[in-house]
Design a protein around this motif. Structure first.
Motif, PDB file in Angstrom:
ATOM      1  N   MET A   1      -9.539 -15.441   6.258  1.00 31.99           N
ATOM      2  CA  MET A   1      -8.268 -14.803   5.922  1.00 31.99           C
ATOM      3  C   MET A   1      -8.570 -13.433   5.315  1.00 31.99           C
ATOM      4  SD  MET A   1      -4.985 -16.213   3.745  1.00 31.99           S
ATOM      5  CE  MET A   1      -5.607 -16.335   2.089  1.00 31.99           C
ATOM      6  N   GLU A   2      -7.826 -12.431   5.745  1.00 30.91           N
ATOM      7  CA  GLU A   2      -8.013 -11.091   5.196  1.00 30.91           C
ATOM      8  C   GLU A   2      -7.588 -11.081   3.726  1.00 30.91           C
ATOM      9  OE1 GLU A   2      -4.870  -7.957   6.094  1.00 30.91           O
ATOM     10  OE2 GLU A   2      -4.592  -9.309   7.784  1.00 30.91           O
ATOM     11  N   ALA A   3      -7.899 -10.003   3.045  1.00 31.14           N
ATOM     12  CA  ALA A   3      -7.603  -9.902   1.619  1.00 31.14           C
ATOM     13  C   ALA A   3      -6.108  -9.688   1.391  1.00 31.14           C
ATOM     14  CB  ALA A   3      -8.395  -8.751   1.011  1.00 31.14           C
ATOM     15  N   PHE A   4      -5.532 -10.528   0.566  1.00 28.41           N
ATOM     16  CA  PHE A   4      -4.144 -10.407   0.152  1.00 28.41           C
ATOM     17  C   PHE A   4      -4.098 -10.399  -1.365  1.00 28.41           C
ATOM     18  CE2 PHE A   4      -3.882 -12.304   4.354  1.00 28.41           C
ATOM     19  CZ  PHE A   4      -2.929 -11.516   4.961  1.00 28.41           C
ATOM     20  N   LYS A   5      -3.110  -9.714  -1.906  1.00 26.98           N
ATOM     21  CA  LYS A   5      -2.980  -9.589  -3.353  1.00 26.98           C
ATOM     22  C   LYS A   5      -1.547  -9.930  -3.743  1.00 26.98           C
ATOM     23  CE  LYS A   5      -2.635  -5.416  -5.101  1.00 26.98           C
ATOM     24  NZ  LYS A   5      -2.898  -4.057  -5.561  1.00 26.98           N
ATOM     25  N   VAL A   6      -1.397 -10.707  -4.803  1.00 25.64           N
ATOM     26  CA  VAL A   6      -0.088 -11.008  -5.369  1.00 25.64           C
ATOM     27  C   VAL A   6       0.050 -10.171  -6.636  1.00 25.64           C
ATOM     28  CG1 VAL A   6       1.417 -12.812  -6.288  1.00 25.64           C
ATOM     29  CG2 VAL A   6      -0.217 -13.375  -4.483  1.00 25.64           C
ATOM     30  N   ARG A   7       1.164  -9.447  -6.744  1.00 23.34           N
ATOM     31  CA  ARG A   7       1.398  -8.601  -7.917  1.00 23.34           C
ATOM     32  C   ARG A   7       2.887  -8.568  -8.232  1.00 23.34           C
ATOM     33  NH1 ARG A   7       4.065  -4.180  -6.510  1.00 23.34           N
ATOM     34  NH2 ARG A   7       3.723  -3.232  -4.474  1.00 23.34           N
ATOM     35  N   GLU A   8       3.197  -8.054  -9.411  1.00 22.93           N
ATOM     36  CA  GLU A   8       4.596  -7.946  -9.820  1.00 22.93           C
ATOM     37  C   GLU A   8       5.314  -6.858  -9.024  1.00 22.93           C
ATOM     38  OE1 GLU A   8       4.390  -7.460 -14.084  1.00 22.93           O
ATOM     39  OE2 GLU A   8       3.813  -9.563 -14.347  1.00 22.93           O
ATOM     40  N   LEU A   9       6.582  -7.096  -8.767  1.00 20.68           N
ATOM     41  CA  LEU A   9       7.457  -6.133  -8.106  1.00 20.68           C
ATOM     42  C   LEU A   9       7.565  -4.878  -8.969  1.00 20.68           C
ATOM     43  CD1 LEU A   9       9.607  -5.704  -5.789  1.00 20.68           C
ATOM     44  CD2 LEU A   9      11.272  -6.649  -7.402  1.00 20.68           C
ATOM     45  N   ARG A  10       7.633  -3.702  -8.313  1.00 16.71           N
ATOM     46  CA  ARG A  10       7.760  -2.422  -9.026  1.00 16.71           C
ATOM     47  C   ARG A  10       8.921  -1.618  -8.454  1.00 16.71           C
ATOM     48  NH1 ARG A  10       1.455  -1.903  -8.416  1.00 16.71           N
ATOM     49  NH2 ARG A  10       2.003  -1.070  -6.378  1.00 16.71           N
ATOM     50  N   HIS A  11       9.405  -0.667  -9.242  1.00 18.60           N
ATOM     51  CA  HIS A  11      10.469   0.233  -8.773  1.00 18.60           C
ATOM     52  C   HIS A  11      10.031   1.023  -7.555  1.00 18.60           C
ATOM     53  CE1 HIS A  11      13.520  -0.311 -11.856  1.00 18.60           C
ATOM     54  NE2 HIS A  11      12.569  -0.317 -12.767  1.00 18.60           N
ATOM     55  N   THR A  12       8.756   1.273  -7.414  1.00 20.64           N
ATOM     56  CA  THR A  12       8.244   2.073  -6.297  1.00 20.64           C
ATOM     57  C   THR A  12       8.165   1.281  -4.989  1.00 20.64           C
ATOM     58  OG1 THR A  12       5.986   1.539  -6.987  1.00 20.64           O
ATOM     59  CG2 THR A  12       6.935   3.621  -7.796  1.00 20.64           C
ATOM     60  N   ASP A  13       8.577   0.039  -4.988  1.00 24.85           N
ATOM     61  CA  ASP A  13       8.488  -0.817  -3.797  1.00 24.85           C
ATOM     62  C   ASP A  13       9.705  -0.716  -2.874  1.00 24.85           C
ATOM     63  OD1 ASP A  13       5.973  -1.919  -4.369  1.00 24.85           O
ATOM     64  OD2 ASP A  13       6.858  -3.451  -5.678  1.00 24.85           O
ATOM     65  N   ILE A  14      10.617   0.171  -3.141  1.00 25.89           N
ATOM     66  CA  ILE A  14      11.884   0.220  -2.399  1.00 25.89           C
ATOM     67  C   ILE A  14      11.658   0.306  -0.886  1.00 25.89           C
ATOM     68  CG2 ILE A  14      14.002   1.531  -1.987  1.00 25.89           C
ATOM     69  CD1 ILE A  14      13.762   2.359  -5.021  1.00 25.89           C
TER      70      ILE A  14
END
Length: 166
Positions: A1-14
């Motif tokens: 499986m390729e690299a995946f990252k879980v992170r918190e949502l940010r305002h810059t994710d629009i």
């Protein structure tokens, strides 16, 4: 499986979140209730993110995104309706249709479980899944959730309630 990252949502994710939601709209709507059409716009997603981050600051929601190696959003996961006095929250997740079956939902749910314990000191997580959504039902079972009962307000083909004691 390729690299995946879980992170918190940010305002810059629009923009990235809007692209993810539009790309998977039909797929998601075949498994969960449809969003209001107004959601599928820059303004709609901006308001959505603002609301989630406000609820995060209030301690009632923990919004996460899953990114691939190119930082493209390929999934979402949330602790929602966090009720600290009762030690309970609901979980929810959605994965890009073309990446289903690669362990991303399990990765996201395990991250939610870890956050529920470490950050929020919760004692129970609940998930509601439509009867026909076998993929999510398998993920929940893999992560230790147990089918409790069909939701009280579930119609034929309605939701099942899964619970995980922490």
């Amino acid at each position: 499986m390729e690299a995946f990252k879980v992170r918190e949502l940010r305002h810059t994710d629009i923009d990235a979140l809007l692209a993810f939601e539009i790309h998977n709209r039909e797929w998601f709507e075949s498994h969960i209730d449809a969003r209001d059409p107004a959601f599928y716009s820059v303004q709609g997603v901006t308001e959505h993110i603002d609301g989630y981050l406000s609820d995060f600051a209030d301690g009632t929601w923990h919004p996460l995104v899953i990114e691939d190696a190119t930082e493209r959003i390929v999934g979402r996961a949330n602790l929602k309706s966090i009720h600290a006095p009762e030690g309970e929250a609901q979980v929810g997740y959605r994965i890009d249709q073309h990446l289903c079956g690669q362990g991303l939902a399990t990765l996201a749910l395990r991250h939610l479980i870890q956050q529920a314990q470490a950050r929020w000191q919760l004692r129970q997580l609940v998930a509601y899944v439509f009867k026909e959504n076998m993929g999510s039902r398998k993920v929940l079972g893999r992560c230790g959730f147990v089918l409790e009962q069909p939701a009280e307000n579930a119609a034929v083909g309605g939701e099942y309630r899964f619970v995980l004691a922490l």
